[in-house]
Design an enzyme around this catalytic site. Structure first.
Site, PDB file in Angstrom:
ATOM      1  N   ARG A  62       0.832  -1.207   0.000  1.00  0.00           N
ATOM      2  CA  ARG A  62       0.000   0.000   0.000  1.00  0.00           C
ATOM      3  C   ARG A  62       0.867   1.257   0.000  1.00  0.00           C
ATOM      4  O   ARG A  62       0.600   2.220  -0.718  1.00  0.00           O
ATOM      5  CB  ARG A  62      -0.921  -0.015   1.227  1.00  0.00           C
ATOM      6  CG  ARG A  62      -1.854   1.182   1.303  1.00  0.00           C
ATOM      7  CD  ARG A  62      -2.889   0.985   2.404  1.00  0.00           C
ATOM      8  NE  ARG A  62      -3.773   2.135   2.497  1.00  0.00           N
ATOM      9  CZ  ARG A  62      -3.880   2.928   3.562  1.00  0.00           C
ATOM     10  NH1 ARG A  62      -3.147   2.667   4.642  1.00  0.00           N
ATOM     11  NH2 ARG A  62      -4.699   3.960   3.561  1.00  0.00           N
ATOM     12  N   HIS A  66       0.904   4.221  -2.766  1.00  0.00           N
ATOM     13  CA  HIS A  66       0.683   5.618  -2.392  1.00  0.00           C
ATOM     14  C   HIS A  66       1.869   6.496  -2.779  1.00  0.00           C
ATOM     15  O   HIS A  66       1.703   7.688  -3.053  1.00  0.00           O
ATOM     16  CB  HIS A  66       0.402   5.729  -0.891  1.00  0.00           C
ATOM     17  CG  HIS A  66      -0.995   5.355  -0.514  1.00  0.00           C
ATOM     18  ND1 HIS A  66      -1.748   6.025   0.427  1.00  0.00           N
ATOM     19  CD2 HIS A  66      -1.799   4.350  -0.966  1.00  0.00           C
ATOM     20  CE1 HIS A  66      -2.943   5.474   0.540  1.00  0.00           C
ATOM     21  NE2 HIS A  66      -2.989   4.448  -0.295  1.00  0.00           N
ATOM     22  N   GLY A  72       5.189  10.255  -8.619  1.00  0.00           N
ATOM     23  CA  GLY A  72       5.949   9.112  -9.100  1.00  0.00           C
ATOM     24  C   GLY A  72       6.627   8.352  -7.981  1.00  0.00           C
ATOM     25  O   GLY A  72       6.564   8.736  -6.811  1.00  0.00           O
ATOM     26  N   ASP A  74       9.182   8.035  -6.085  1.00  0.00           N
ATOM     27  CA  ASP A  74      10.378   8.803  -5.709  1.00  0.00           C
ATOM     28  C   ASP A  74      10.624   8.851  -4.201  1.00  0.00           C
ATOM     29  O   ASP A  74      11.453   9.628  -3.730  1.00  0.00           O
ATOM     30  CB  ASP A  74      10.270  10.241  -6.236  1.00  0.00           C
ATOM     31  CG  ASP A  74       9.158  11.037  -5.550  1.00  0.00           C
ATOM     32  OD1 ASP A  74       8.274  10.405  -4.897  1.00  0.00           O
ATOM     33  OD2 ASP A  74       9.164  12.281  -5.651  1.00  0.00           O
ATOM     34  N   GLU A  88       3.248  14.520   2.389  1.00  0.00           N
ATOM     35  CA  GLU A  88       2.233  13.523   2.027  1.00  0.00           C
ATOM     36  C   GLU A  88       1.807  12.678   3.227  1.00  0.00           C
ATOM     37  O   GLU A  88       0.656  12.243   3.323  1.00  0.00           O
ATOM     38  CB  GLU A  88       2.766  12.611   0.919  1.00  0.00           C
ATOM     39  CG  GLU A  88       3.012  13.315  -0.409  1.00  0.00           C
ATOM     40  CD  GLU A  88       3.850  12.478  -1.359  1.00  0.00           C
ATOM     41  OE1 GLU A  88       3.714  11.234  -1.354  1.00  0.00           O
ATOM     42  OE2 GLU A  88       4.655  13.057  -2.105  1.00  0.00           O
ATOM     43  N   ASP A 251      -3.823 -14.209  -2.616  1.00  0.00           N
ATOM     44  CA  ASP A 251      -4.492 -15.165  -3.499  1.00  0.00           C
ATOM     45  C   ASP A 251      -5.525 -14.424  -4.340  1.00  0.00           C
ATOM     46  O   ASP A 251      -5.604 -13.197  -4.306  1.00  0.00           O
ATOM     47  CB  ASP A 251      -5.131 -16.308  -2.699  1.00  0.00           C
ATOM     48  CG  ASP A 251      -6.093 -15.815  -1.614  1.00  0.00           C
ATOM     49  OD1 ASP A 251      -6.742 -14.769  -1.836  1.00  0.00           O
ATOM     50  OD2 ASP A 251      -6.200 -16.462  -0.561  1.00  0.00           O
TER      51      ASP A 251
END
Length: 324
Positions: A62, A66, A72, A74, A88, A251
């Site tokens: 995750r 994000h 990008g 980075d 962020e 799965d």
């Protein structure tokens, strides 16, 4: 001869342009000479955490998503806020991110061996891949050579991260803006086969879907009571498994849930509202995900090259939470 050379030069130019657009400058084994133990150090560090907490792969996957969807891949999601800038990390969608300590531990271990060589962006990309493979998920190639971004703002996260209440048109547009198509959307949504979600992310579907105290009609009515027993109104603390029964195992059962209208988020249910994404969900649900692992690897390889910084762009951070 001159016309042939002219043709070849144009061809080379075209390839160079395509290269730049695809985030090239990355290559497999980028650190083979500059820090040959880098990838093994990352793998060993990640394994030490996943061995005692098998929910970490979901957290790292995750976090990687994000990161890549905002400025990008980075490493900008790793930066701490300062007195003059909220990064962020401070955005609501990122407040529940976990696993920063794993990235920091891997970075610290590498810095002891190869100071100033390996980027935090590469560490995150490799950690996400390795951790998923550790719970018997797919393996995908992670070319390295990313540089770390120096910019991270709270506003960018709100603008670029697709929220769980997006409809399929909004989701497709969000993914298209990152060079990903409808199939990538369906495939990467399958990442919800692992991990947990805060009740706040989907409780509106249970208690106040249209603002009239109603339930989302696209949710399986037999599933609603089970979710309500776990998530009470205005519950911002409790979590629910995104793929009940196998949320620690990578799965294809997520697709069976979505096909039964039991996906937790509006964005999960939305996959049934587009011909292409619906067809993909149905095909994986009815045949135990025959191509899911292969497809996931392909889509992850596309995602982890989004808008990467290479060459002399960005920097190699000394600590992943701070710019140099």
């Amino acid at each position: 001869m001159a016309s042939t050379l002219k043709y070849l030069s144009v061809l080379v130019l075209v390839f160079l342009v395509v290269d730049a657009a695809n985030g090239q400058g990355l290559k497999l084994g980028f650190y083979a000479k500059s820090c040959p133990k880098a990838e093994s150090i990352i793998h060993k560090t990640v394994a030490s955490y996943v061995s005692f907490n098998p929910t970490f792969p979901a957290a790292l996957l995750r976090m990687h998503f994000h990161d890549c969807f905002v400025r990008g891949c980075d490493g900008s999601v790793l930066l701490n806020s300062t007195s003059t800038n909220q990064t962020e990390k401070a955005a609501i969608p990122n407040l529940s991110l976990r696993g920063f300590n794993i990235i920091d531990a891997a970075k610290a271990a590498i810095e002891k061996v190869c100071p100033g060589v390996v980027s935090c962006a590469d560490i995150l990309a490799l950690s996400a891949r390795d951790s998923v493979a550790m719970i018997k998920g797919p393996w995908w190639n992670v070319p390295t050579g990313r540089r770390d971004g120096r910019v991270s703002t709270i506003g960018d996260a709100f603008i670029h991260l697709p929220p769980p209440f997006f409809n399929v048109t909004q989701l497709k547009a969000s993914f298209a803006s990152k060079g990903l198509n409808a199939k990538d959307l369906a495939v990467l949504s399958g990442g919800h086969t692992i991990g947990i979600a805060n009740c706040a992310g989907f409780s509106q579907r249970l208690y106040n879907f249209t603002g009239k105290g109603d339930t989302d009609p696209t949710l399986d009515s037999e599933y609603v009571p089970r979710l309500k027993s776990k998530c009470k109104p205005n519950d911002f603390v409790t979590t629910a498994e995104m793929d009940p029964g196998s949320f620690k195992t990578f799965d294809s059962s997520y697709f069976k849930l979505v096909a039964k209208r039991r996906g937790l988020f509006t964005s999960d249910a939305a996959l049934l509202n587009d011909p292409e994404t619906k067809a993909y969900v149905r095909s994986q649900a009815s045949n135990n995900g025959p191509t899911f692992f292969k497809d996931f690897a392909v889509s992850m390889e596309k995602m982890n090259t989004i808008e990467v910084l290479t060459g002399n762009a960005g920097e190699i951070r000394k600590h992943c939470a701070f710019i140099n």
